[in-house]
Design an enzyme around this catalytic site. Structure first.
Site, PDB file in Angstrom:
ATOM      1  N   ASP A 246     -30.810  16.130  37.379  1.00  0.00           N
ATOM      2  CA  ASP A 246     -30.725  17.596  37.359  1.00  0.00           C
ATOM      3  C   ASP A 246     -31.391  18.200  36.126  1.00  0.00           C
ATOM      4  O   ASP A 246     -31.854  19.335  36.167  1.00  0.00           O
ATOM      5  CB  ASP A 246     -29.280  18.100  37.523  1.00  0.00           C
ATOM      6  CG  ASP A 246     -28.307  17.513  36.549  1.00  0.00           C
ATOM      7  OD1 ASP A 246     -28.687  16.646  35.752  1.00  0.00           O
ATOM      8  OD2 ASP A 246     -27.128  17.934  36.597  1.00  0.00           O
TER       9      ASP A 246
HETATM   10  C1  LAN Z   1     -23.244  14.110  30.379  1.00  0.00           C
HETATM   11  C2  LAN Z   1     -23.732  15.405  29.933  1.00  0.00           C
HETATM   12  C3  LAN Z   1     -24.629  16.122  30.858  1.00  0.00           C
HETATM   13  C4  LAN Z   1     -24.378  15.798  32.293  1.00  0.00           C
HETATM   14  C5  LAN Z   1     -25.039  16.792  33.281  1.00  0.00           C
HETATM   15  C6  LAN Z   1     -26.532  16.966  33.097  1.00  0.00           C
HETATM   16  C7  LAN Z   1     -24.417  18.179  33.090  1.00  0.00           C
HETATM   17  C8  LAN Z   1     -24.718  16.314  34.681  1.00  0.00           C
HETATM   18  O1  LAN Z   1     -25.109  17.255  35.628  1.00  0.00           O
HETATM   19  C9  LAN Z   1     -25.219  14.909  34.906  1.00  0.00           C
HETATM   20  C10 LAN Z   1     -24.520  13.931  33.947  1.00  0.00           C
HETATM   21  C11 LAN Z   1     -24.684  14.296  32.475  1.00  0.00           C
HETATM   22  C12 LAN Z   1     -26.067  13.897  32.027  1.00  0.00           C
HETATM   23  C13 LAN Z   1     -23.700  13.538  31.575  1.00  0.00           C
HETATM   24  C14 LAN Z   1     -23.269  12.159  31.893  1.00  0.00           C
HETATM   25  C15 LAN Z   1     -22.151  11.538  31.039  1.00  0.00           C
HETATM   26  C16 LAN Z   1     -22.203  11.966  29.586  1.00  0.00           C
HETATM   27  C17 LAN Z   1     -23.494  11.506  28.977  1.00  0.00           C
HETATM   28  C18 LAN Z   1     -22.122  13.504  29.574  1.00  0.00           C
HETATM   29  C19 LAN Z   1     -20.879  14.078  30.195  1.00  0.00           C
HETATM   30  C20 LAN Z   1     -22.004  13.785  28.100  1.00  0.00           C
HETATM   31  C21 LAN Z   1     -21.131  12.644  27.535  1.00  0.00           C
HETATM   32  C22 LAN Z   1     -21.039  11.564  28.642  1.00  0.00           C
HETATM   33  C23 LAN Z   1     -21.031  10.147  28.045  1.00  0.00           C
HETATM   34  C24 LAN Z   1     -20.764   9.140  29.117  1.00  0.00           C
HETATM   35  C25 LAN Z   1     -19.992  10.079  26.916  1.00  0.00           C
HETATM   36  C26 LAN Z   1     -19.779   8.728  26.334  1.00  0.00           C
HETATM   37  C27 LAN Z   1     -18.666   8.066  27.025  1.00  0.00           C
HETATM   38  C28 LAN Z   1     -18.739   6.965  27.771  1.00  0.00           C
HETATM   39  C29 LAN Z   1     -17.762   6.780  28.868  1.00  0.00           C
HETATM   40  C30 LAN Z   1     -19.764   5.923  27.563  1.00  0.00           C
END
Ligand code: LAN
Length: 722
Positions: free
Chosen positions: A453
């Site tokens: 996205d």
């Molecule tokens: C995010 C942040 C952005 C988010 C969007 C783009 C909003 C979404 O539409 C797709 C998934 C994504 C990229 C995403 C995936 C998981 C993330 C990276 C996070 C929520 C920010 C933090 C999270 C990450 C996994 C945190 C670290 C924790 C672990 C369990 C490894």
């Protein structure tokens, strides 16, 4: 020194730094906070951006009071423009999870790495400020109740940073930890960090065998098939576990051994702690299958851990650490594997290696300084995501056509151009990575992971900036837009939906062996209505401006994605949101998709049901307010207070659906306007984002982006009044 002099020296180390000396630097999409000297500070005054995020007084003037929706949007952008930096993006706080700083501080302690100026004091400040008022503990995330994971690990952080065990904050936190049963009840990721530090026994942890990397890829259990975040956490974890790499005992860690538990350390029956997870922590309990497999692994561990197989497996796991580091310019996919990779590098290559130094240098990209102290962001920022969304809102509202906003839009385009990824990962195949050439990431191109996205939103923003505004240069060539389209087209899954970073590679039963206890849906990629919507719209915008490129495939992809979105609508008309809170968020996305293919309230039962769902949740004050608990419990849970961000999402949905209840929409708009401050900004309210069903995360820009967007859309649809 006398006793009281020692005490005041200790306390001084726990005081905040001089907040006026913090500066936020940007460099090609990287954002880093620095604590500068008095002299530098005098020569280079703080900007509004720094003041805003540090909660210091800004020089933003009071604006003429908005009497219409467009005026309100204009005031909102007038304020938010102050926070755009010279590279064209908006930096923002991206904290929330409370399990990130511990990995960093434990790694620095084990490796004897010195922290840059100001970090230690300000991390302490952050934890002091974020300790729950009632019980002094910390949770999985800032809004969550106290857990063993949060409390044990952050207690360790304070102690490692020099806070005395008898400091009131430590006394209170320790009391809560003991009430929760002590650190033996920690979830596995906490057990891992404590074992690495030497304050927990590896025997009390379920095995994380690096041997999985020796299996052939065709087996569904191969880690190359896991969701990339999970894969990348378990790579270094398996390396460190496989070596049983433990820091030598120090006077401080011996004290911690006695402080963290409710019984003397030497009397703890460690083998009985593997599956001891405190109830307050547990979100996804072990399945029987997982416990059974772990039982087998414990036996296997006794046989293999000192053999040549282990040596080969460690080599294979470490090779994966290197691929990840090299593919991401030593930034890594996220903060968890960032510091685990740093620790693995310390053990494998040593403290003097170039690789270790690069790791130590780059942690700064994850650190965020705020008025509450220093936190570790959930990623190395949300630069691309915020810029792409905001730009679309400003263009849709018509504000981008106003001369005072041209410069901001031009700079925004400059950033999108900079941020697009212009290469594939150098270790693509070996590192189980997918192509990235032409994609947009979530943060910046150095981290460089494709997100479906983010690519689509980046593309949409570029198409609007270059195609709809008369005054911008064509910075992103047709060739590069086609590359982005190729990426998006390549990311559709068999069910028509789009996942986050990669296509779904593993079977859904892998979730049965999710070992993390605190998160749901982490083992494989899943398809999401939010990501699918962005891809539908990205392709549709492209097709409108360039109708010939891969036309049939684009048409078919959009149709199948819309089918997918319809297929995951819930009986009550809503959609479950995975990346922000919750039904309000995903329902907005779904309605955007459906309206793009001509489905509205008056001609689609699905859209009508979505509108009715949202209208049924509108509150007496005209707004909406949903709690993060919706994401945990998979049912709509009201927040105690109305939230501007969710109000904006609900309104965006209702307007794109052409919901005939204009009165409801108008009341929502009035609610948003009533919360606007005299300088045009909106204040921070409850946390906005979520991941893995259980952990909330802050999107510090949403209160500006979606308010401006919803107000602008309202003015477009209904005319400029309110
Ligand atoms: C995010 C942040 C952005 C988010 C969007 C783009 C909003 C979404 O539409 C797709 C998934 C994504 C990229 C995403 C995936 C998981 C993330 C990276 C996070 C929520 C920010 C933090 C999270 C990450 C996994 C945190 C670290 C924790 C672990 C369990 C490894």
């Amino acid at each position: 020194m006398t006793g009281s002099a020692i005490n005041s020296a200790i306390n001084a180390a726990h005081n905040p730094t001089d907040r006026t000396r913090w500066r936020l630097r940007v460099d090609q999409g990287r954002q880093t906070w620095h604590y500068i000297s008095e002299e530098e500070h005098k020569a280079n005054p703080q900007t509004d951006i720094e003041k805003y995020w540090l909660d210091l007084k800004l020089d933003a003037p009071e604006l003429p009071k908005a009497t219409t929706a467009l005026e309100s949007a204009r005031n909102g952008f007038e304020f938010f423009k102050r926070l755009q930096n010279e590279e064209g993006f908006w930096s923002s706080e991206y904290g929330g999870p409370m399990f990130l700083i511990p990995g960093l501080v434990i790694t620095y302690y084990i490796t004897g790495t010195k922290m840059p100026d100001g970090w230690s004091q300000e991390i302490i400040q952050y934890l002091f400020n974020r300790a729950h008022k009632e019980d002094g503990g910390w949770g999985l995330h800032i809004e969550g109740h106290s857990t063993v994971f949060g409390t044990a690990l952050n207690y360790i952080v304070l102690r490692l940073l020099g806070v005395d065990a008898e400091h009131p904050v430590c006394i209170k936190a320790r009391g809560t930890l003991h009430k929760l049963g002590g650190a033996t009840g920690s979830p596995s990721w906490g057990k891992f960090w404590m074992a690495a530090l030497g304050v927990y026994d590896w025997e009390g942890m379920n095995p994380v065998p690096p041997e999985l990397w020796l299996l052939p890829y065709f087996l569904p259990i191969h880690p190359g098939r896991y969701w990339c975040h999970t894969r990348n956490v378990y790579i270094p974890m398996s390396y460190i576990y496989g070596r049983r790499a433990t820091a030598p005992l120090t006077p401080l860690t011996s004290q911690l051994r006695e402080e963290l538990y409710t019984q003397p350390y030497d009397t703890i029956p460690w083998h009985q702690q593997r599956n001891n997870i405190c109830k307050a922590d547990e979100y996804y309990p072990h399945t029987r299958l997982l416990n059974f497999l772990n039982g087998g692994l414990v036996v296997a561990e006794k046989l293999t851990s000192r053999t040549g197989i282990r040596t080969r497996a460690l080599k294979a796991a470490y090779a994966q650490v290197k691929y990840e580091d090299e593919n991401t310019h030593y930034l890594d996919i996220g903060p968890v594997n960032k510091v685990m990779n740093m620790l693995s590098t310390y053990y494998e290559e040593g403290k003097d290696s170039e690789a270790f130094k690069l790791h130590a240098k780059n942690n700064i990209d994850f650190m965020w300084m705020s008025g509450e102290g220093m936190m570790m962001n959930g990623t190395n920022g949300s630069q691309l995501w915020d810029a792409a969304l905001l730009i679309q809102g400003v263009i849709e509202s018509g504000l981008a056509d106003e001369p005072q906003n041209h410069e901001a839009m031009k700079r925004g385009l400059m950033f999108l151009d900079e941020c697009q990824i212009k290469r594939n990962p150098p270790f693509m195949k070996e590192g189980h990575r997918d192509p990235t050439l032409g994609a947009w990431p979530f943060s910046n191109r150095f981290q460089g992971y494709t997100v479906s996205d983010c690519t689509a939103e980046g593309l949409k923003a570029v198409l609007l900036l270059q195609g709809k505004l008369g005054y911008t240069e064509k910075r992103v060539s047709m060739e590069r837009m086609k590359q982005a389209v190729d990426i998006v087209l390549g990311m559709q899954n068999a069910n028509g939906g789009f996942a986050s970073y990669e296509n779904v590679r593993g079977p859904s039963w892998l979730e049965l062996i999710n070992p993390a206890e605190v998160f749901g849906n982490i083992m494989i990629e899943y398809t999401y209505p939010e990501c699918s919507t962005a891809c539908v719209l990205g392709l549709a915008y492209f097709r409108e401006q360039h109708p010939d490129y891969r036309r049939d495939e684009i048409d078919a992809t959009i149709d199948r994605a819309v089918e997918f979105i319809l297929s995951v609508q819930r009986p009550d008309g809503s959609w479950y949101g995975s990346w922000a809170i919750c039904f309000t968020y995903a329902t907005m996305f779904a309605c955007e998709s459906l309206s793009s293919v001509g489905m509205y309230y008056n001609n689609s039962e699905a859209v009508k049901a979505a509108c009715e769902f949202l209208l049924s949740k509108q509150r007496a004050d005209g707004g909406w307010g949903e709690s993060y608990k919706s994401c945990e419990q998979h049912r709509y849970v009201e927040h105690e207070k109305t939230q501007v961000v969710q109000t904006a999402w609900a309104l965006m949905a209702l307007m794109s659906a052409k919901c005939p209840n204009q009165n409801a929409i108008q009341r929502g708009i009035q609610m948003i306007m009533s919360r606007q401050q005299p300088d045009g900004q909106w204040k921070q309210e409850a946390i906005e984002g979520i991941f893995n069903h259980s952990c909330s995360i802050s999107y510090g820009t949403y209160k500006h982006i979606f308010t401006i967007w919803a107000l602008g859309r309202y003015a477009k649809v209904y005319g400029d009044f309110c």
